[in-house]
Scaffold this motif. Structure first.
Motif, PDB file in Angstrom:
ATOM      1  N   PRO A 157     -11.922   6.121   8.142  1.00  0.00           N
ATOM      2  CA  PRO A 157     -12.636   5.228   9.073  1.00  0.00           C
ATOM      3  C   PRO A 157     -11.705   4.231   9.757  1.00  0.00           C
ATOM      4  O   PRO A 157     -10.785   3.679   9.142  1.00  0.00           O
ATOM      5  N   LYS A 158     -11.961   4.021  11.025  1.00  0.00           N
ATOM      6  CA  LYS A 158     -11.135   3.108  11.819  1.00  0.00           C
ATOM      7  C   LYS A 158     -11.067   1.730  11.185  1.00  0.00           C
ATOM      8  O   LYS A 158     -10.001   1.096  11.156  1.00  0.00           O
ATOM      9  N   GLU A 159     -12.199   1.273  10.654  1.00  0.00           N
ATOM     10  CA  GLU A 159     -12.218  -0.079  10.072  1.00  0.00           C
ATOM     11  C   GLU A 159     -11.340  -0.174   8.825  1.00  0.00           C
ATOM     12  O   GLU A 159     -10.857  -1.257   8.479  1.00  0.00           O
ATOM     13  N   HIS A 160     -11.117   0.938   8.141  1.00  0.00           N
ATOM     14  CA  HIS A 160     -10.203   0.938   6.993  1.00  0.00           C
ATOM     15  C   HIS A 160      -8.752   0.920   7.472  1.00  0.00           C
ATOM     16  O   HIS A 160      -7.919   0.186   6.939  1.00  0.00           O
ATOM     17  N   LEU A 161      -8.463   1.739   8.461  1.00  0.00           N
ATOM     18  CA  LEU A 161      -7.082   1.880   8.919  1.00  0.00           C
ATOM     19  C   LEU A 161      -6.592   0.632   9.643  1.00  0.00           C
ATOM     20  O   LEU A 161      -5.399   0.307   9.595  1.00  0.00           O
ATOM     21  N   GLU A 162      -7.494  -0.078  10.313  1.00  0.00           N
ATOM     22  CA  GLU A 162      -7.100  -1.279  11.058  1.00  0.00           C
ATOM     23  C   GLU A 162      -6.614  -2.396  10.130  1.00  0.00           C
ATOM     24  O   GLU A 162      -5.902  -3.301  10.570  1.00  0.00           O
ATOM     25  N   LYS A 163      -6.978  -2.329   8.868  1.00  0.00           N
ATOM     26  CA  LYS A 163      -6.560  -3.361   7.908  1.00  0.00           C
ATOM     27  C   LYS A 163      -5.147  -3.145   7.389  1.00  0.00           C
ATOM     28  O   LYS A 163      -4.585  -4.009   6.716  1.00  0.00           O
ATOM     29  N   LEU A 164      -4.563  -1.993   7.698  1.00  0.00           N
ATOM     30  CA  LEU A 164      -3.243  -1.653   7.181  1.00  0.00           C
ATOM     31  C   LEU A 164      -2.164  -2.149   8.139  1.00  0.00           C
ATOM     32  O   LEU A 164      -2.273  -1.966   9.349  1.00  0.00           O
ATOM     33  N   ASP A 165      -1.100  -2.765   7.580  1.00  0.00           N
ATOM     34  CA  ASP A 165      -0.040  -3.274   8.460  1.00  0.00           C
ATOM     35  C   ASP A 165       0.930  -2.162   8.837  1.00  0.00           C
ATOM     36  O   ASP A 165       0.858  -1.038   8.330  1.00  0.00           O
ATOM     37  N   SER A 166       1.832  -2.483   9.726  1.00  0.00           N
ATOM     38  CA  SER A 166       2.753  -1.479  10.265  1.00  0.00           C
ATOM     39  C   SER A 166       3.654  -0.890   9.190  1.00  0.00           C
ATOM     40  O   SER A 166       4.074   0.269   9.294  1.00  0.00           O
ATOM     41  N   ASN A 167       3.961  -1.646   8.154  1.00  0.00           N
ATOM     42  CA  ASN A 167       4.822  -1.134   7.086  1.00  0.00           C
ATOM     43  C   ASN A 167       4.174   0.044   6.349  1.00  0.00           C
ATOM     44  O   ASN A 167       4.871   0.943   5.874  1.00  0.00           O
ATOM     45  N   PHE A 168       2.858   0.015   6.261  1.00  0.00           N
ATOM     46  CA  PHE A 168       2.151   1.106   5.586  1.00  0.00           C
ATOM     47  C   PHE A 168       2.416   2.429   6.287  1.00  0.00           C
ATOM     48  O   PHE A 168       2.491   3.473   5.634  1.00  0.00           O
TER      49      PHE A 168
END
Length: 275
Positions: free
Chosen positions: A238-249
């Motif tokens: 889900p987009k709402e899950h992925l948006e919480k991840l920072d660029s390092n992930f």
């Protein structure tokens, strides 16, 4: 010349002089000479068997559950493509034939622009069969490194495929565009629950990393043949899950490499076997 024998599915096996280990999804990692087989298909007979399998799938509660779950995830979005890797020998294996039938039912229901299939063990005649069914055969063994479209949802079907293939697929698409993927494959949760975290983080790190951010729906194994879709689940990101991840992930590093595995067919193996 070796003798040809016809089996109950209406095709002939033409064997070379070398001894075969005929396994649909495994090739030993050691340097063992394997036979290359080719078959001459009775297309009418095989199409009839496939159509019967399609009817079985289409009328089953199992397919009703699959299409309901996928439709809920898509939320009325049009599917751009379906990608299926690892079907096995669809002309000779009953399990592969029913997995192909599920793919064809998904194609009819979701009406994507393209449906692409690949398995490094497909016979040439099976490629012709799949083309006749309206599927596009990917000829190169890209080991799961297929990049999905960013134009809309892609449904990805990996029926009982090695976890390394799924890991490679995730590596290839590592980033926020995973929101466009609906992945039907062996359950991530089952894998994580049954293997030590240390082993998973070393061997299939992208499955291990994305699992906490995955929405997974296990499928009720209600089909009449229970060995065909067991442990199958629908995964989406889900987009709402992925948006919480920072660029390092999303730092992915080099393409994964695997050692001491017998279940994952690499392109190098295919070159060595001249398949």
């Amino acid at each position: 010349m070796s003798k040809s024998t016809e089996d109950s599915d209406g095709f002939q096996k033409v064997k070379s002089k070398r001894c075969a280990k005929n396994k649909p999804t495994k090739i030993p990692s050691k340097c063992i000479e394997l036979e290359k087989q080719e078959i001459a298909i009775d297309f009418d007979k095989v199409f009839k068997r496939i159509n019967c399998a399609v009817d079985d799938i289409k009328l089953s509660n199992f397919f009703g559950d699959v299409i309901k779950s996928v439709s809920n995830i898509l939320n009325a979005k049009n599917v751009v493509e379906i990608v299926c890797l690892g079907l096995g020998h669809v002309a000779e294996c009953n399990i592969s034939r029913y997995q192909l039938a599920l793919l064809l039912c998904l194609k009819d229901s979701l009406k994507p622009d393209n449906v692409l299939v690949h398995d490094p063990i497909f016979y040439k005649s099976e490629c012709e069969l799949l083309t006749k069914l309206g599927l596009e055969v990917i000829l190169e063994n890209n080991e799961g490194n297929y990049v999905i479209s960013d134009k809309g949802p892609t449904v990805v079907f990996f029926p009982h495929c090695p976890k390394q293939l799924t890991n490679n697929f995730l590596w290839s698409n590592w980033g926020p565009n995973l929101e466009n993927c609906v992945l039907i494959c062996n359950s991530f949760t089952s894998l994580v629950d049954n293997q030590p975290s240390r082993i998973l983080s070393e061997t299939v790190p992208f499955i291990f990393k994305i699992h906490p951010h995955t929405s997974e729906q296990a499928l009720n194994n209600s089909f009449k043949y229970t060995d065909i879709f067991n442990d199958t689940a629908i995964h989406h990101f889900p987009k709402e899950h992925l948006e919480k991840l920072d660029s390092n992930f999303w730092t992915r590093g080099d393409k994964p490499a695997y050692e001491n595995t017998e279940e994952f067919i690499t392109s190098l193996m295919i070159q060595k076997l001249n398949i």
